[in-house]
Design a protein around this motif. Structure first.
Motif, PDB file in Angstrom:
ATOM      1  N   GLY A   1       0.818  -1.347   0.012  1.00 39.77           N
ATOM      2  CA  GLY A   1      -0.219   0.013  -0.085  1.00 39.77           C
ATOM      3  C   GLY A   1       0.851   1.215  -0.095  1.00 39.77           C
ATOM      4  N   ALA A   2       1.870   1.281   0.599  1.00 43.81           N
ATOM      5  CA  ALA A   2       2.656   2.387   0.710  1.00 43.81           C
ATOM      6  C   ALA A   2       3.505   2.659  -0.474  1.00 43.81           C
ATOM      7  CB  ALA A   2       3.951   2.142   1.965  1.00 43.81           C
ATOM      8  N   ALA A   3       3.806   1.635  -1.162  1.00 47.23           N
ATOM      9  CA  ALA A   3       4.605   1.768  -2.513  1.00 47.23           C
ATOM     10  C   ALA A   3       3.600   2.241  -3.601  1.00 47.23           C
ATOM     11  CB  ALA A   3       5.010   0.303  -2.781  1.00 47.23           C
ATOM     12  N   VAL A   4       2.502   1.819  -3.360  1.00 51.47           N
ATOM     13  CA  VAL A   4       1.363   2.146  -4.626  1.00 51.47           C
ATOM     14  C   VAL A   4       1.107   3.953  -4.054  1.00 51.47           C
ATOM     15  CG1 VAL A   4      -0.994   1.976  -5.208  1.00 51.47           C
ATOM     16  CG2 VAL A   4       0.385   0.012  -5.038  1.00 51.47           C
ATOM     17  N   ALA A   5       0.828   4.107  -2.964  1.00 51.09           N
ATOM     18  CA  ALA A   5       0.625   5.714  -2.665  1.00 51.09           C
ATOM     19  C   ALA A   5       1.885   6.297  -3.069  1.00 51.09           C
ATOM     20  CB  ALA A   5       0.276   5.517  -1.262  1.00 51.09           C
ATOM     21  N   PHE A   6       3.029   5.928  -2.445  1.00 51.93           N
ATOM     22  CA  PHE A   6       4.361   6.820  -2.835  1.00 51.93           C
ATOM     23  C   PHE A   6       4.472   6.861  -4.719  1.00 51.93           C
ATOM     24  CE2 PHE A   6       8.453   7.310  -4.748  1.00 51.93           C
ATOM     25  CZ  PHE A   6       9.091   8.320  -4.028  1.00 51.93           C
ATOM     26  N   ALA A   7       4.018   5.787  -5.387  1.00 52.76           N
ATOM     27  CA  ALA A   7       4.038   5.866  -6.955  1.00 52.76           C
ATOM     28  C   ALA A   7       3.077   6.691  -7.345  1.00 52.76           C
ATOM     29  CB  ALA A   7       3.672   4.358  -7.539  1.00 52.76           C
ATOM     30  N   HIS A   8       1.846   6.782  -6.799  1.00 51.22           N
ATOM     31  CA  HIS A   8       0.533   7.540  -7.298  1.00 51.22           C
ATOM     32  C   HIS A   8       1.073   9.205  -6.976  1.00 51.22           C
ATOM     33  CE1 HIS A   8      -2.732   4.269  -7.314  1.00 51.22           C
ATOM     34  NE2 HIS A   8      -2.058   4.420  -8.293  1.00 51.22           N
ATOM     35  N   GLY A   9       1.748   9.511  -5.707  1.00 53.77           N
ATOM     36  CA  GLY A   9       2.033  10.730  -5.443  1.00 53.77           C
ATOM     37  C   GLY A   9       2.947  11.474  -6.420  1.00 53.77           C
ATOM     38  N   LEU A  10       3.980  10.467  -6.647  1.00 56.67           N
ATOM     39  CA  LEU A  10       4.915  11.138  -7.720  1.00 56.67           C
ATOM     40  C   LEU A  10       4.172  11.300  -9.016  1.00 56.67           C
ATOM     41  CD1 LEU A  10       7.884  11.606  -8.000  1.00 56.67           C
ATOM     42  CD2 LEU A  10       8.274   8.991  -8.406  1.00 56.67           C
TER      43      LEU A  10
END
Length: 68
Positions: free
Chosen positions: A29-38
């Motif tokens: 979830g953290a990886a997906v959230a980070f990627a979406h933010g970027l």
């Protein structure tokens, strides 16, 4: 989007690549959230987010997950 990522954080602690402090679902979830933010930042301000400007925070994010 999390399910294809989940096997990686599940296997990584056993390989000594990630600490076991967070569960696989939380890490995915953290990886997906980070990627979406970027992605959002890059779409909204492409002039500021060159390839190098995208890779640097990604490297920092991944380094923060590495087992010490």
């Amino acid at each position: 989007m999390r399910s294809p990522l989940r096997p990686h954080p599940e296997a990584a602690p056993e390989l000594g690549e990630l600490s076991a402090h967070a569960g696989p679902e939380q890490l995915a979830g953290a990886a997906v959230a980070f990627a979406h933010g970027l992605v959002v930042q890059t779409l909204l301000d492409p002039g500021r987010f060159s390839e190098d400007a995208q890779v640097a925070p990604l490297d920092s994010f991944l380094a923060s997950l590495v087992a010490s």
